[in-house]
Enzyme design. Structure first.
Site, PDB file in Angstrom:
ATOM      1  N   ASP A 228       8.241   6.179  -7.809  1.00 52.45           N
ATOM      2  CA  ASP A 228       7.031   6.672  -7.484  1.00 52.45           C
ATOM      3  C   ASP A 228       6.795   8.135  -8.241  1.00 52.45           C
ATOM      4  O   ASP A 228       7.670   8.866  -8.082  1.00 52.45           O
ATOM      5  CB  ASP A 228       6.649   6.717  -6.123  1.00 52.45           C
ATOM      6  CG  ASP A 228       5.080   6.982  -5.872  1.00 52.45           C
ATOM      7  OD1 ASP A 228       4.346   6.053  -6.057  1.00 52.45           O
ATOM      8  OD2 ASP A 228       4.644   8.243  -5.359  1.00 52.45           O
TER       9      ASP A 228
ATOM     10  N   GLU B 291       0.778  -1.327   0.182  1.00 50.11           N
ATOM     11  CA  GLU B 291       0.151   0.083  -0.027  1.00 50.11           C
ATOM     12  C   GLU B 291       0.886   1.190   0.044  1.00 50.11           C
ATOM     13  O   GLU B 291       1.875   1.291   0.704  1.00 50.11           O
ATOM     14  CB  GLU B 291      -0.941  -0.058   1.291  1.00 50.11           C
ATOM     15  CG  GLU B 291      -2.369  -0.224   0.859  1.00 50.11           C
ATOM     16  CD  GLU B 291      -3.060   0.338   2.122  1.00 50.11           C
ATOM     17  OE1 GLU B 291      -3.697   1.295   2.339  1.00 50.11           O
ATOM     18  OE2 GLU B 291      -3.111  -0.636   3.118  1.00 50.11           O
TER      19      GLU B 291
ATOM     20  N   TYR C  56      -0.830   9.034 -18.592  1.00 40.59           N
ATOM     21  CA  TYR C  56      -1.121  10.502 -19.125  1.00 40.59           C
ATOM     22  C   TYR C  56      -0.208  11.084 -20.068  1.00 40.59           C
ATOM     23  O   TYR C  56       0.029  12.261 -20.624  1.00 40.59           O
ATOM     24  CB  TYR C  56      -0.971  11.553 -17.804  1.00 40.59           C
ATOM     25  CG  TYR C  56      -1.716  11.357 -16.664  1.00 40.59           C
ATOM     26  CD1 TYR C  56      -1.724  10.138 -15.756  1.00 40.59           C
ATOM     27  CD2 TYR C  56      -3.069  12.054 -16.382  1.00 40.59           C
ATOM     28  CE1 TYR C  56      -2.453  10.051 -14.624  1.00 40.59           C
ATOM     29  CE2 TYR C  56      -3.843  11.760 -15.405  1.00 40.59           C
ATOM     30  CZ  TYR C  56      -3.484  10.843 -14.525  1.00 40.59           C
ATOM     31  OH  TYR C  56      -4.335  10.639 -13.502  1.00 40.59           O
ATOM     32  N   ASP C  57       0.932  10.100 -20.766  1.00 41.01           N
ATOM     33  CA  ASP C  57       1.539  10.676 -21.780  1.00 41.01           C
ATOM     34  C   ASP C  57       0.974  11.268 -22.892  1.00 41.01           C
ATOM     35  O   ASP C  57       1.542  12.155 -23.413  1.00 41.01           O
ATOM     36  CB  ASP C  57       2.391   9.510 -22.562  1.00 41.01           C
ATOM     37  CG  ASP C  57       3.735   9.124 -21.608  1.00 41.01           C
ATOM     38  OD1 ASP C  57       4.172   9.664 -20.636  1.00 41.01           O
ATOM     39  OD2 ASP C  57       4.138   7.765 -21.919  1.00 41.01           O
TER      40      ASP C  57
HETATM   41  O1  LIG Z   1       6.252   8.806 -17.516  1.00 39.16           O
HETATM   42  C1  LIG Z   1       4.978   8.739 -17.411  1.00 39.16           C
HETATM   43  N1  LIG Z   1       4.132   9.028 -18.561  1.00 39.16           N
HETATM   44  C2  LIG Z   1       2.608   8.980 -18.128  1.00 39.16           C
HETATM   45  N2  LIG Z   1       2.057   9.056 -16.754  1.00 39.16           N
HETATM   46  C3  LIG Z   1       2.936   8.738 -15.954  1.00 39.16           C
HETATM   47  C4  LIG Z   1       4.193   8.764 -16.057  1.00 39.16           C
HETATM   48  N3  LIG Z   1       5.052   8.442 -14.937  1.00 39.16           N
HETATM   49  C5  LIG Z   1       3.951   8.285 -14.146  1.00 39.16           C
HETATM   50  N4  LIG Z   1       2.681   8.486 -14.595  1.00 39.16           N
HETATM   51  C6  LIG Z   1       1.480   8.291 -13.891  1.00 39.16           C
HETATM   52  C7  LIG Z   1       0.879   6.891 -14.189  1.00 39.16           C
HETATM   53  C8  LIG Z   1       0.459   6.527 -12.827  1.00 39.16           C
HETATM   54  O2  LIG Z   1      -0.656   6.772 -12.758  1.00 39.16           O
HETATM   55  C9  LIG Z   1       1.128   7.604 -11.874  1.00 39.16           C
HETATM   56  C10 LIG Z   1       2.136   6.772 -10.858  1.00 39.16           C
HETATM   57  O3  LIG Z   1       1.710   6.252 -10.037  1.00 39.16           O
HETATM   58  P1  LIG Z   1       2.587   4.994  -9.234  1.00 39.16           P
HETATM   59  O4  LIG Z   1       1.922   4.793  -8.060  1.00 39.16           O
HETATM   60  O5  LIG Z   1       4.032   5.619  -9.313  1.00 39.16           O
HETATM   61  O6  LIG Z   1       2.708   4.084 -10.212  1.00 39.16           O
HETATM   62  P2  LIG Z   1       1.925   2.745 -10.807  1.00 39.16           P
HETATM   63  O7  LIG Z   1       0.833   2.509  -9.347  1.00 39.16           O
HETATM   64  O8  LIG Z   1       1.332   2.844 -11.839  1.00 39.16           O
HETATM   65  O9  LIG Z   1       2.732   1.488 -10.423  1.00 39.16           O
HETATM   66  P3  LIG Z   1       3.816   1.001  -9.381  1.00 39.16           P
HETATM   67  O10 LIG Z   1       3.210   1.738  -8.102  1.00 39.16           O
HETATM   68  O11 LIG Z   1       3.427  -0.480  -9.089  1.00 39.16           O
HETATM   69  O12 LIG Z   1       4.911   1.438  -9.692  1.00 39.16           O
HETATM   70  O13 LIG Z   1       1.616   8.606 -12.661  1.00 39.16           O
HETATM   71 MG   LIG Z   2       1.495   2.979  -7.675  1.00 41.28          MG
END
Ligand SMILES: O=c1nc[nH]c2c1ncn2[C@H]1C[C@H](O)[C@@H](COP(=O)(O)OP(=O)(O)OP(=O)(O)O)O1
Ligand SMILES: [Mg+2]
Length: 216
Positions: free
Chosen positions: A77, A48, A165-166
């Site tokens: 993150d 979490e 959001y790319d």
């Molecule tokens: O380069 C990017 N281009 C487009 N969108 C992005 C980028 N970098 C982060 N984002 C967005 C996606 C996600 O909705 C949030 C990060 O959230 P975050 O919790 O770090 O990642 P996540 O939950 O998708 O995967 P995880 O936590 O397993 O690494 O920001």
């Molecule tokens: Mg995440």
């Protein structure tokens, strides 16, 4: 003085459950001859994200994976911060897409917010992406890095590439969104550029500290 940087070699866990991010992190690590395995490959649980900052959430993910695997683990993150929305979605960037991970809906929510803010904010469409990276070892050693990329939000979204959001984000100095760039263009690593995406910029600092890279 802080403990000096520790050299990363051998196996490393990429502690993410996001396929788009995993592909980027695999690509960034590829030149360094480390053996990267994903949290999903190892069946690791998704912790979490209860931290109050990007850096804290990156630590939570990296430490959880390092402890569960007994290997060094690398977590990101990240989020999109929109000035006209008081920094939102920020820490809640992933959560704005809901359990369905509907990023078209999440981008539309950002755009609606901009329409509501319109009258008062001069730099209405300014935004930045931020990436906090943490590399955690099973013995508790931690290394933290951060990268930011500033840009403009476009509507309608453009381009099929990337993730999240790319398609809505056009980095400063470029006429295409991240959704219209190849992975290599979005990273913008030398010799192509000086590092473009938030994740690539944070990774360059990590690579210099822990992977023996030199970017001059
Ligand atoms: O380069 C990017 N281009 C487009 N969108 C992005 C980028 N970098 C982060 N984002 C967005 C996606 C996600 O909705 C949030 C990060 O959230 P975050 O919790 O770090 O990642 P996540 O939950 O998708 O995967 P995880 O936590 O397993 O690494 O920001
Ligand atoms: Mg995440």
């Amino acid at each position: 003085m802080a403990e000096s940087h520790r050299r990363l070699a051998g196996r490393v866990v990429i502690a993410t459950h996001n396929a788009g991010k995993l592909e980027e992190m695999r690509g960034l690590l590829a030149p360094y001859g480390v053996d990267a395995v994903s949290a999903d490959d190892l069946g690791l649980p998704e912790p979490e994200e209860t931290g109050g900052t990007f850096a804290e959430n990156a630590r939570i993910k990296a430490v959880s994976a390092a402890n569960a695997s007994g290997l060094p683990a690398f977590a990101d993150d990240s989020g999109l911060c929109v000035e006209a929305l008081g920094g939102a979605p920020g820490l809640y960037t992933a959560r704005w897409a809901g359990p369905e991970k509907d990023f078209m809906a999440a981008m539309a929510k950002v755009e609606e917010g901009l329409r509501d803010a319109q009258a008062t904010i001069p730099d209405l469409r300014r935004a930045y992406f931020i990436s906090a990276l943490c590399l955690a070892w099973p013995d508790g050693h931690l290394e933290d890095f951060e990268g930011v990329v500033e840009g403009t939000l476009v509507w309608p979204p453009r381009g099929p590439a990337g993730f999240g959001y790319d398609p809505m984000f056009q980095p400063d100095g470029h006429s295409r969104t991240f959704g219209e760039m190849t992975g290599a263009e979005k990273h913008g690593l030398p010799p192509l550029g000086r590092g473009l995406s938030h994740r690539a910029r944070a990774f360059m600092a990590l690579a210099e500290a822990c992977l023996g890279a030199r970017f001059d």
